[in-house]
Design a protein around this motif. Structure first.
Motif, PDB file in Angstrom:
ATOM      1  N   MET A   1       1.377   9.962   6.884  1.00  0.00           N
ATOM      2  CA  MET A   1       2.775   9.570   5.023  1.00  0.00           C
ATOM      3  C   MET A   1       2.539   7.741   5.010  1.00  0.00           C
ATOM      4  SD  MET A   1       3.561  10.405   2.929  1.00  0.00           S
ATOM      5  CE  MET A   1       5.601   9.850   2.131  1.00  0.00           C
ATOM      6  N   GLU A   2       2.997   6.941   6.043  1.00  0.00           N
ATOM      7  CA  GLU A   2       3.136   4.977   6.082  1.00  0.00           C
ATOM      8  C   GLU A   2       2.413   4.785   5.727  1.00  0.00           C
ATOM      9  OE1 GLU A   2       5.804   2.064   8.122  1.00  0.00           O
ATOM     10  OE2 GLU A   2       6.845   4.081   7.226  1.00  0.00           O
ATOM     11  N   ARG A   3       0.341   4.784   5.771  1.00  0.00           N
ATOM     12  CA  ARG A   3      -0.370   4.556   5.629  1.00  0.00           C
ATOM     13  C   ARG A   3      -0.272   4.824   4.615  1.00  0.00           C
ATOM     14  NH1 ARG A   3      -4.625   5.349  10.146  1.00  0.00           N
ATOM     15  NH2 ARG A   3      -5.582   6.114   7.881  1.00  0.00           N
ATOM     16  N   GLU A   4      -0.843   5.936   3.821  1.00  0.00           N
ATOM     17  CA  GLU A   4      -1.176   5.895   2.378  1.00  0.00           C
ATOM     18  C   GLU A   4       0.313   5.158   1.633  1.00  0.00           C
ATOM     19  OE1 GLU A   4      -0.452  10.480   2.267  1.00  0.00           O
ATOM     20  OE2 GLU A   4      -2.868   9.975   4.158  1.00  0.00           O
ATOM     21  N   VAL A   5       0.922   5.336   1.767  1.00  0.00           N
ATOM     22  CA  VAL A   5       2.481   4.209   1.022  1.00  0.00           C
ATOM     23  C   VAL A   5       2.144   2.829   1.348  1.00  0.00           C
ATOM     24  CG1 VAL A   5       4.892   3.314   0.551  1.00  0.00           C
ATOM     25  CG2 VAL A   5       4.253   6.168   1.242  1.00  0.00           C
ATOM     26  N   ILE A   6       1.264   2.340   2.003  1.00  0.00           N
ATOM     27  CA  ILE A   6       1.217   1.113   2.496  1.00  0.00           C
ATOM     28  C   ILE A   6      -0.038   0.803   1.876  1.00  0.00           C
ATOM     29  CG2 ILE A   6       0.684  -0.866   3.841  1.00  0.00           C
ATOM     30  CD1 ILE A   6       2.659   0.826   5.809  1.00  0.00           C
ATOM     31  N   ASP A   7      -1.224   1.878   2.300  1.00  0.00           N
ATOM     32  CA  ASP A   7      -2.338   1.454   0.954  1.00  0.00           C
ATOM     33  C   ASP A   7      -1.856   1.541  -1.091  1.00  0.00           C
ATOM     34  OD1 ASP A   7      -5.509   1.949   1.079  1.00  0.00           O
ATOM     35  OD2 ASP A   7      -4.975   3.406  -0.636  1.00  0.00           O
ATOM     36  N   ARG A   8      -1.192   1.802  -0.731  1.00  0.00           N
ATOM     37  CA  ARG A   8      -0.906   2.364  -2.406  1.00  0.00           C
ATOM     38  C   ARG A   8       0.180   1.438  -3.136  1.00  0.00           C
ATOM     39  NH1 ARG A   8      -0.030   8.043  -1.374  1.00  0.00           N
ATOM     40  NH2 ARG A   8       1.997   7.648  -1.538  1.00  0.00           N
ATOM     41  N   PHE A   9       1.097   0.687  -2.014  1.00  0.00           N
ATOM     42  CA  PHE A   9       1.446  -0.826  -2.576  1.00  0.00           C
ATOM     43  C   PHE A   9       1.120  -1.489  -2.585  1.00  0.00           C
ATOM     44  CE2 PHE A   9       4.758  -4.073  -1.168  1.00  0.00           C
ATOM     45  CZ  PHE A   9       6.116  -3.550  -0.948  1.00  0.00           C
ATOM     46  N   GLY A  11      -2.487  -1.672  -3.198  1.00  0.00           N
ATOM     47  CA  GLY A  11      -2.816  -1.587  -4.191  1.00  0.00           C
ATOM     48  C   GLY A  11      -3.054  -1.888  -5.396  1.00  0.00           C
ATOM     49  N   CYS A  12      -1.476  -1.405  -6.305  1.00  0.00           N
ATOM     50  CA  CYS A  12      -0.584  -1.473  -7.474  1.00  0.00           C
ATOM     51  C   CYS A  12      -0.921  -3.515  -7.356  1.00  0.00           C
ATOM     52  CB  CYS A  12       0.561  -1.399  -6.880  1.00  0.00           C
ATOM     53  SG  CYS A  12       1.439  -1.783  -7.948  1.00  0.00           S
ATOM     54  N   LEU A  13      -0.404  -4.641  -6.842  1.00  0.00           N
ATOM     55  CA  LEU A  13      -0.683  -5.782  -6.270  1.00  0.00           C
ATOM     56  C   LEU A  13      -1.758  -6.723  -6.606  1.00  0.00           C
ATOM     57  CD1 LEU A  13       2.807  -6.890  -4.960  1.00  0.00           C
ATOM     58  CD2 LEU A  13       2.876  -5.431  -6.776  1.00  0.00           C
ATOM     59  N   TYR A  14      -2.415  -5.787  -5.734  1.00  0.00           N
ATOM     60  CA  TYR A  14      -4.050  -5.773  -5.957  1.00  0.00           C
ATOM     61  C   TYR A  14      -4.540  -5.748  -7.055  1.00  0.00           C
ATOM     62  CZ  TYR A  14      -5.537  -8.811  -2.059  1.00  0.00           C
ATOM     63  OH  TYR A  14      -5.568  -9.801  -0.891  1.00  0.00           O
ATOM     64  N   TYR A 278      -4.595   5.230  -6.796  1.00  0.00           N
ATOM     65  CA  TYR A 278      -5.532   5.495  -6.075  1.00  0.00           C
ATOM     66  C   TYR A 278      -5.673   4.719  -4.345  1.00  0.00           C
ATOM     67  CZ  TYR A 278      -7.435   7.411 -10.052  1.00  0.00           C
ATOM     68  OH  TYR A 278      -8.422   7.906 -11.002  1.00  0.00           O
ATOM     69  N   GLY A 279      -5.164   3.742  -4.279  1.00  0.00           N
ATOM     70  CA  GLY A 279      -4.390   2.719  -3.241  1.00  0.00           C
ATOM     71  C   GLY A 279      -5.612   1.815  -3.370  1.00  0.00           C
ATOM     72  N   PHE A 280      -5.437   0.732  -2.391  1.00  0.00           N
ATOM     73  CA  PHE A 280      -6.189  -0.271  -2.370  1.00  0.00           C
ATOM     74  C   PHE A 280      -7.564   0.101  -1.789  1.00  0.00           C
ATOM     75  CE2 PHE A 280      -7.887  -3.406   0.990  1.00  0.00           C
ATOM     76  CZ  PHE A 280      -7.781  -4.921  -0.361  1.00  0.00           C
ATOM     77  N   HIS A 281      -7.829   1.129  -1.218  1.00  0.00           N
ATOM     78  CA  HIS A 281      -9.341   1.663  -0.159  1.00  0.00           C
ATOM     79  C   HIS A 281     -10.047   1.976  -1.257  1.00  0.00           C
ATOM     80  CE1 HIS A 281      -7.231   5.283  -0.765  1.00  0.00           C
ATOM     81  NE2 HIS A 281      -8.689   6.098  -0.878  1.00  0.00           N
TER      82      HIS A 281
END
Ligand SMILES: [Mg+2]
Length: 310
Positions: A1-9, A11-14, A278-281
């Motif tokens: 869960m936490e990893r996905e939140v970080i990925d989207r976080f 992803g947003c600023l990138y 969609y997330g950074f990935h």
């Protein structure tokens, strides 16, 4: 869960920075300009046409939209929380440097003498001087980071917008986008179209039409305003269009960028939402790698993560 939140976080600023950097390539362009300068469309940073406007930036650099988003981020990192007056001070420091691409309303507000001491009063005065007509997208262009705050997103979006843009159409745009990003990043049920319209009505009913158009329109170009430059509701509808209609980060990025108009801002807001969705990935590597100051962006994101996600 936490990893996905970080990925989207992340992803947003990138997403914000990438949309801004690629969108510069078609900023101020009409369909005809784009067909002439980019016969096969603009897909890569290195294609960015080096005319007088664009060659002020290096390829892969972002513009004022992301600069101002980073002013908010830096102030929050400094304070380990939100102090509106320190955000105003960061805006002022930025305008005292070399503020490339700054919008007219933002420039007016930030260059008035006692802005740092009385930012809200100054901002309100400038809106009043426009006879309550000015509703530019300068607040919306930088609001993505507010959606990443762990709480008080709505209040923060309102006040941070009002630091330069007082019109309720601007404030409502910022609240809708910030709340949407917050829900997407933190895995909360995102607001539906009708919930967005309920929020909109609390600011200005005119916002509702732009939400409906974004939903109904199959193509993005009719949503881009080529006459009323930088209108906040046009940018809002382009961004919501990408959220509802683009099936990947790249699809949304390229559709918005190749529609021209206020493309850097439209794509910055749209891609912040798409990055959150969609997330950074899911962002193609070339757009991340080609970004000029990604080490500094990474540092900012890591510091913000420490504050927002404990
Ligand atoms: Mg810009």
């Amino acid at each position: 869960m936490e990893r996905e939140v970080i990925d989207r976080f992340r992803g947003c600023l990138y997403g914000q920075a990438i949309g801004d950097a690629l969108g510069l390539g078609t900023e101020f362009m009409t369909d005809e300009d784009i067909a002439w300068k980019y016969p096969h469309g603009l897909q890569h940073y290195k294609q960015i046409y080096q005319d007088r406007h664009r060659k002020r930036w290096k390829i892969g650099d972002w513009t004022d939209d992301t600069d101002m988003m980073l002013c908010i981020a830096d102030a929050v990192i400094e304070d380990k929380g939100v102090n509106f007056y320190n955000i105003a001070r960061h805006f002022k420091d930025w305008v005292n440097g070399i503020p490339m691409g700054i919008g007219e309303n933002t420039y007016k507000v930030l260059t008035i003498g006692d802005y740092v001491e009385h930012p809200f009063e100054v901002s309100h005065k400038v809106w009043e001087m426009s006879k309550y007509q000015s509703a530019a997208n300068g607040g919306l262009m930088r609001t993505s980071v507010v959606g990443l705050f762990p709480k008080e997103v709505r209040t923060c979006a309102e006040y941070i917008c009002q630091l330069t843009h007082y019109d309720p159409r601007c404030v409502g745009s910022c609240v809708i986008v910030s709340e949407l990003i917050h829900a997407l990043v933190y895995g909360i049920e995102p607001p539906t179209r009708s919930q967005m319209k309920d929020i909109a009505k609390q600011y200005d009913v005119e916002i509702c039409d732009y939400i409906d158009n974004a939903w109904a329109e199959p193509h993005v170009k009719p949503l881009v305003d080529y006459d009323n430059w930088g209108y906040t509701l046009s940018t809002l509808s382009v961004a919501l269009w990408s959220y509802w209609h683009a099936s990947s980060f790249e699809e949304g990025l390229l559709a918005v960028v190749n529609a021209g108009g206020d493309a850097d801002t439209n794509a910055a807001v749209a891609c912040a939402i798409l990055g959150a969705k969609y997330g950074f990935h899911a962002i193609p590597k070339e757009y991340v790698d080609g970004l000029l100051y990604k080490e500094s962006l990474d540092k900012t994101i890591d510091s913000l993560l420490d504050i927002c996600i404990k």
